[in-house]
Design a protein around this motif. Sequence first.
Motif, mmCIF file in Angstrom:
data_model
loop_
_atom_site.group_PDB
_atom_site.id
_atom_site.type_symbol
_atom_site.label_atom_id
_atom_site.label_comp_id
_atom_site.label_asym_id
_atom_site.label_seq_id
_atom_site.Cartn_x
_atom_site.Cartn_y
_atom_site.Cartn_z
ATOM 1 N N ILE A 52 33.406 22.159 41.218
ATOM 2 C CA ILE A 52 33.760 22.497 42.589
ATOM 3 C C ILE A 52 32.514 23.096 43.230
ATOM 4 C CG2 ILE A 52 35.290 23.791 44.109
ATOM 5 C CD1 ILE A 52 36.737 21.737 42.254
ATOM 6 N N GLN A 53 31.977 22.437 44.245
ATOM 7 C CA GLN A 53 30.845 22.948 45.013
ATOM 8 C C GLN A 53 31.422 23.888 46.070
ATOM 9 O OE1 GLN A 53 27.531 21.974 44.472
ATOM 10 N NE2 GLN A 53 28.236 20.782 42.716
ATOM 11 N N VAL A 54 31.223 25.185 45.897
ATOM 12 C CA VAL A 54 31.839 26.194 46.758
ATOM 13 C C VAL A 54 31.108 26.244 48.103
ATOM 14 C CG1 VAL A 54 32.359 28.653 47.013
ATOM 15 C CG2 VAL A 54 32.588 27.540 44.777
ATOM 16 N N THR A 55 31.883 26.186 49.196
ATOM 17 C CA THR A 55 31.316 26.304 50.533
ATOM 18 C C THR A 55 31.729 27.597 51.223
ATOM 19 O OG1 THR A 55 33.157 25.020 51.442
ATOM 20 C CG2 THR A 55 31.132 23.814 50.895
ATOM 21 N N GLU A 56 32.883 28.149 50.847
ATOM 22 C CA GLU A 56 33.363 29.408 51.408
ATOM 23 C C GLU A 56 34.080 30.184 50.317
ATOM 24 O OE1 GLU A 56 35.444 29.352 55.167
ATOM 25 O OE2 GLU A 56 34.759 27.307 55.524
ATOM 26 N N PHE A 57 34.042 31.506 50.430
ATOM 27 C CA PHE A 57 34.781 32.315 49.469
ATOM 28 C C PHE A 57 35.162 33.650 50.080
ATOM 29 C CE2 PHE A 57 30.260 33.031 48.565
ATOM 30 C CZ PHE A 57 30.167 34.410 48.675
ATOM 31 N N THR A 58 36.216 34.248 49.504
ATOM 32 C CA THR A 58 36.644 35.596 49.854
ATOM 33 C C THR A 58 36.970 36.316 48.560
ATOM 34 O OG1 THR A 58 37.594 34.864 51.944
ATOM 35 C CG2 THR A 58 38.342 36.984 51.112
ATOM 36 N N PHE A 59 36.349 37.476 48.336
ATOM 37 C CA PHE A 59 36.654 38.274 47.158
ATOM 38 C C PHE A 59 38.017 38.932 47.385
ATOM 39 C CE2 PHE A 59 32.680 37.076 46.110
ATOM 40 C CZ PHE A 59 31.606 37.943 46.242
ATOM 41 N N LEU A 60 38.918 38.795 46.429
ATOM 42 C CA LEU A 60 40.244 39.399 46.552
ATOM 43 C C LEU A 60 40.332 40.695 45.755
ATOM 44 C CD1 LEU A 60 42.362 36.136 46.367
ATOM 45 C CD2 LEU A 60 41.583 37.376 48.398
ATOM 46 N N THR A 61 39.811 40.720 44.547
ATOM 47 C CA THR A 61 39.670 41.957 43.773
ATOM 48 C C THR A 61 38.306 41.934 43.120
ATOM 49 O OG1 THR A 61 40.611 41.045 41.735
ATOM 50 C CG2 THR A 61 42.143 42.122 43.262
ATOM 51 N N VAL A 62 37.615 43.046 43.179
ATOM 52 C CA VAL A 62 36.266 43.140 42.610
ATOM 53 C C VAL A 62 36.171 44.451 41.849
ATOM 54 C CG1 VAL A 62 33.804 43.191 43.140
ATOM 55 C CG2 VAL A 62 35.336 41.817 44.538
ATOM 56 N N LYS A 63 35.773 44.380 40.586
ATOM 57 C CA LYS A 63 35.648 45.575 39.751
ATOM 58 C C LYS A 63 34.218 46.097 39.701
ATOM 59 C CE LYS A 63 38.011 43.169 36.729
ATOM 60 N NZ LYS A 63 38.438 42.608 35.507
ATOM 61 N N LYS A 64 33.256 45.215 39.814
ATOM 62 C CA LYS A 64 31.842 45.563 39.628
ATOM 63 C C LYS A 64 31.316 46.365 40.814
ATOM 64 C CE LYS A 64 28.308 42.671 37.792
ATOM 65 N NZ LYS A 64 27.608 41.389 37.905
ATOM 66 N N ASP A 65 30.540 47.399 40.540
ATOM 67 C CA ASP A 65 29.880 48.203 41.575
ATOM 68 C C ASP A 65 30.857 48.668 42.654
ATOM 69 O OD1 ASP A 65 27.021 46.035 41.479
ATOM 70 O OD2 ASP A 65 27.439 47.784 40.255
ATOM 71 N N THR A 66 31.917 49.348 42.273
ATOM 72 C CA THR A 66 32.948 49.722 43.238
ATOM 73 C C THR A 66 32.418 50.588 44.365
ATOM 74 O OG1 THR A 66 33.626 51.511 41.776
ATOM 75 C CG2 THR A 66 34.884 49.470 41.668
ATOM 76 N N GLU A 67 31.473 51.476 44.097
ATOM 77 C CA GLU A 67 30.892 52.297 45.170
ATOM 78 C C GLU A 67 30.103 51.433 46.149
ATOM 79 O OE1 GLU A 67 31.180 55.494 46.254
ATOM 80 O OE2 GLU A 67 32.833 55.446 44.849
ATOM 81 N N ALA A 68 29.358 50.477 45.625
ATOM 82 C CA ALA A 68 28.576 49.591 46.493
ATOM 83 C C ALA A 68 29.506 48.730 47.343
ATOM 84 C CB ALA A 68 27.658 48.711 45.668
ATOM 85 N N ASN A 69 30.644 48.331 46.775
ATOM 86 C CA ASN A 69 31.598 47.510 47.525
ATOM 87 C C ASN A 69 32.141 48.259 48.728
ATOM 88 O OD1 ASN A 69 31.300 45.426 45.734
ATOM 89 N ND2 ASN A 69 33.116 45.947 44.546
ATOM 90 N N LYS A 70 32.351 49.565 48.581
ATOM 91 C CA LYS A 70 32.884 50.358 49.694
ATOM 92 C C LYS A 70 31.879 50.411 50.839
ATOM 93 C CE LYS A 70 35.713 53.243 46.716
ATOM 94 N NZ LYS A 70 35.889 54.558 46.117
ATOM 95 N N GLN A 71 30.592 50.403 50.502
ATOM 96 C CA GLN A 71 29.561 50.494 51.520
ATOM 97 C C GLN A 71 29.198 49.131 52.102
ATOM 98 O OE1 GLN A 71 26.384 52.478 49.533
ATOM 99 N NE2 GLN A 71 27.501 54.399 49.338
ATOM 100 N N MET A 72 29.525 48.073 51.390
ATOM 101 C CA MET A 72 29.167 46.727 51.834
ATOM 102 C C MET A 72 30.010 46.330 53.041
ATOM 103 S SD MET A 72 29.165 43.396 49.479
ATOM 104 C CE MET A 72 28.349 41.917 49.959
ATOM 105 N N GLN A 73 29.408 45.642 53.961
ATOM 106 C CA GLN A 73 30.127 45.223 55.157
ATOM 107 C C GLN A 73 31.179 44.191 54.794
ATOM 108 O OE1 GLN A 73 27.443 43.814 58.117
ATOM 109 N NE2 GLN A 73 26.297 45.708 58.202
ATOM 110 N N ALA A 74 32.326 44.247 55.431
ATOM 111 C CA ALA A 74 33.407 43.307 55.160
ATOM 112 C C ALA A 74 32.990 41.873 55.445
ATOM 113 C CB ALA A 74 34.630 43.672 55.994
#
Length: 144
Positions: free
Chosen positions: A101-123
């Motif tokens: 599957i050649q991915v063209t779009e994605f949305t993260f639904l649950t992410v465990k890695k770097d939880t603090e960085a995820n909070k600061q990352m723009q939606a």
Amino acid sequence: MYGTLNKVMLIGHLGNDVKMHYFEGGNSIGRFSLATNEVYINKQTNEKITSTEWHNLVVRNKAAEICEKYLSKGDKIYIEGRIKSRQWQAEDGSVKYTTEIQVTEFTFLTVKKDTEANKQMQASELKNTNFDAMNPPIENDLPF
């Protein structure tokens, strides 16, 4: 009808971490597997059955770097893309085939890695991300 459509939409869990490959010129590719499940009840035994399908996903360049940075095994993701089959000759001379599957779009639904960085990352970086280099997004000039 003359037109055709090759579009895939999946929601599933990563089977492993994103594996990156870098090329000359700064391009990169990320590969990972995605598991989707179907759950049903066997009418004869009343047993709950779970069937898992595995999909090989490929993301490119900036999208691959974002996936590598924030995704890890077990994370849930929504993807859109297209099916692509390819073949190559292995070292032993046999011909190998794969479907990806050649991915063209994605949305993260649950992410465990770097939880603090995820909070600061723009939606906007985590959701509704369109990285289809061959088909840039069309500007929507509708007033509503």
